[in-house]
Design a protein around this motif. Structure first.
Motif, short mmCIF file in Angstrom:
data_model
loop_
_atom_site.label_atom_id
_atom_site.label_comp_id
_atom_site.label_asym_id
_atom_site.label_seq_id
_atom_site.Cartn_x
_atom_site.Cartn_y
_atom_site.Cartn_z
N GLY A 1 15.53 3.37 0.04
CA GLY A 1 15.26 4.61 -0.68
C GLY A 1 15.14 5.79 0.25
O GLY A 1 15.31 6.92 -0.16
N ARG B 1 11.19 -3.24 -9.24
CA ARG B 1 12.65 -3.33 -9.03
C ARG B 1 13.39 -3.17 -10.35
O ARG B 1 14.40 -2.46 -10.44
CB ARG B 1 13.00 -4.66 -8.38
CG ARG B 1 12.51 -4.82 -6.94
CD ARG B 1 13.06 -6.09 -6.31
NE ARG B 1 12.54 -6.31 -4.97
CZ ARG B 1 11.53 -7.14 -4.69
NH1 ARG B 1 10.96 -7.84 -5.67
NH2 ARG B 1 11.10 -7.26 -3.45
N HIS C 1 13.03 0.42 -11.65
CA HIS C 1 13.87 1.31 -10.85
C HIS C 1 15.28 1.37 -11.42
O HIS C 1 15.86 2.43 -11.59
CB HIS C 1 13.90 0.83 -9.40
CG HIS C 1 15.05 1.36 -8.61
ND1 HIS C 1 16.27 0.69 -8.53
CD2 HIS C 1 15.20 2.49 -7.88
CE1 HIS C 1 17.09 1.39 -7.78
NE2 HIS C 1 16.48 2.48 -7.37
N ASP C 2 15.83 0.20 -11.72
CA ASP C 2 17.19 0.15 -12.25
C ASP C 2 17.27 0.82 -13.62
O ASP C 2 18.24 1.53 -13.93
CB ASP C 2 17.67 -1.30 -12.35
CG ASP C 2 17.85 -1.95 -10.98
OD1 ASP C 2 17.85 -1.22 -9.96
OD2 ASP C 2 17.95 -3.20 -10.93
N SER D 1 16.97 4.64 -13.17
CA SER D 1 18.22 5.14 -12.60
C SER D 1 19.27 5.31 -13.69
O SER D 1 19.96 6.34 -13.75
CB SER D 1 18.73 4.18 -11.52
OG SER D 1 19.95 4.63 -10.98
N SER E 1 20.08 5.79 -6.64
CA SER E 1 19.06 4.79 -6.32
C SER E 1 17.87 5.36 -5.55
O SER E 1 16.71 5.13 -5.90
CB SER E 1 19.68 3.65 -5.50
OG SER E 1 18.70 2.68 -5.19
N TRP F 1 13.90 5.57 -6.86
CA TRP F 1 12.72 5.03 -6.17
C TRP F 1 11.66 6.11 -5.99
O TRP F 1 10.48 5.89 -6.24
CB TRP F 1 13.09 4.44 -4.82
CG TRP F 1 13.68 3.07 -4.85
CD1 TRP F 1 14.92 2.69 -4.44
CD2 TRP F 1 13.04 1.88 -5.33
NE1 TRP F 1 15.10 1.34 -4.64
CE2 TRP F 1 13.97 0.82 -5.18
CE3 TRP F 1 11.79 1.61 -5.87
CZ2 TRP F 1 13.66 -0.49 -5.55
CZ3 TRP F 1 11.48 0.30 -6.26
CH2 TRP F 1 12.41 -0.73 -6.09
N GLU G 1 10.79 0.74 0.16
CA GLU G 1 11.76 1.14 -0.85
C GLU G 1 11.78 2.64 -1.11
O GLU G 1 12.69 3.15 -1.74
CB GLU G 1 11.49 0.39 -2.16
CG GLU G 1 11.62 -1.12 -2.06
CD GLU G 1 13.02 -1.57 -1.71
OE1 GLU G 1 13.98 -0.75 -1.79
OE2 GLU G 1 13.19 -2.75 -1.36
#
Length: 334
Positions: free
Chosen positions: A40, A237, A240-241, A244, A251, A255, A289
């Motif tokens: 990140g 995780r 985050h996806d 996004s 990405s 983060w 990250e």
């Protein structure tokens, strides 16, 4: 965020002194991380705990917070569009102003948190977007805050009318003032549930600019009885996806736009305990990250419980694990 009631929050008192056992050195479990080599790319991760807006705790300043999340503004009652602190203290209470001024004097920012698990979120009580925007503005202006957090849980998660009304009001406010907005949403180890992602989608569609999505890495379910540190990282995780994709962020920015809040110590769901070791590992993960901020529920719980007190259930005045006062803040702040 909390599964604890506001009246209890208002009566924060010192629980006890440390027992002096070897476990009391747990706050040293968080070595300062090396400079980030994160995918990140963020060099630092802020520390922004939740605190009572009405009652000072000796652990408020532990970890030198960069921002204090002031809990919680809700409606005076289910049919009122008047903001209050926890349904009891007036939004412009002199005591709250004095308390928050003292917090701001440390150099930290103030973020007013609206909602929570208890009381009625203003979007459920106000009859129009204009009235709702005015109610939010009153609470923010009363303490001189330009940052707002919206802790959306319980019935507010599934009430689509209030979701749309809130976003309309916030878009209106952002057109008239500089307002940094974060949404605090429940999460499971596999990420945000559909109710939460729908809230983010509506915000994006209505033009609300979110600086961050704060996930409540806590109180999953009775079947989730594994390592709470592992769960927090898995949830981060996955979220985050999702962030996004929904908000259209690359990405690294996703983060940075992710905040993680842990419920320190014993959680409200049986068999879930977030330890000092979990806090230290979460901090290392966050820096690696490039996570924007770490938070905790709550500063007034960051202390050992009284000798002999039951730790089978979550307490509103202590963590339920062996620690020194302020140990979780130091671990999460790094």
């Amino acid at each position: 965020m909390v599964r604890l009631t506001w009246p209890a929050l208002l009566t924060v008192v010192c629980a006890a002194c440390s027992t002096g056992t070897a476990a009391d050195t747990g706050q040293d479990a968080a070595p300062r991380a090396a400079p980030s080599r994160s995918t990140g790319g963020a060099a630092t991760t802020a520390f922004a705990p939740y605190v009572s807006a009405t009652t000072a705790a000796p652990t408020d300043s532990a970890g030198a917070p960069s921002t204090y999340n002031l809990a919680f503004v809700v409606a005076a009652d289910a049919d009122s569009c008047t903001p209050t602190w926890g349904g009891t203290a007036a939004y412009d209470s002199a005591a709250v102003k004095s308390r928050t001024a003292a917090l701001a004097a440390s150099g930290a920012d103030l973020r007013v948190s609206f909602g929570g698990a208890a009381g009625t979120e203003l979007a459920l009580a106000c009859g129009s977007a204009d009235k709702l925007a005015a109610a939010y503005a009153k609470a923010l202006d009363a303490v001189g805050a330009t940052k707002a957090d919206f802790d959306i849980e319980g019935g507010a998660l599934t009430d689509t009318a209030s979701v749309a009304l809130r976003d309309k009001a916030l878009a209106t406010l952002q057109r008239s003032r500089d307002l940094d907005i974060t949404y605090t949403l429940p999460v499971m180890p596999d990420g945000l549930e559909k109710t939460a992602t729908a809230i983010l989608s509506d915000a994006a569609e209505q033009g609300v600019e979110l600086s961050a999505v704060n996930i409540m890495a806590m109180n999953y379910s009775t079947s989730d009885d594994g390592d709470m540190g592992d769960y927090a990282r898995q949830a981060a995780r996955a979220a985050h996806d999702q962030i996004s994709g929904i908000l259209g962020l690359p990405s690294a920015q996703a983060w940075k736009s992710l905040h993680i809040t842990a419920m320190i110590g014993v959680n409200d769901v049986a068999a879930e305990t977030f330890t000092l070791a979990d806090a230290a590992e979460l901090r290392r993960f966050a820096r690696r990250e490039g996570v924007g901020a770490l938070s905790m529920w709550a500063a007034f719980r960051d202390r050992p419980c009284a000798a002999g007190a039951s730790t089978a259930k979550a307490s509103d005045t202590c963590s339920g694990v062996e620690q020194k006062a302020g140990a979780f803040a130091k671990a999460l702040a790094g």
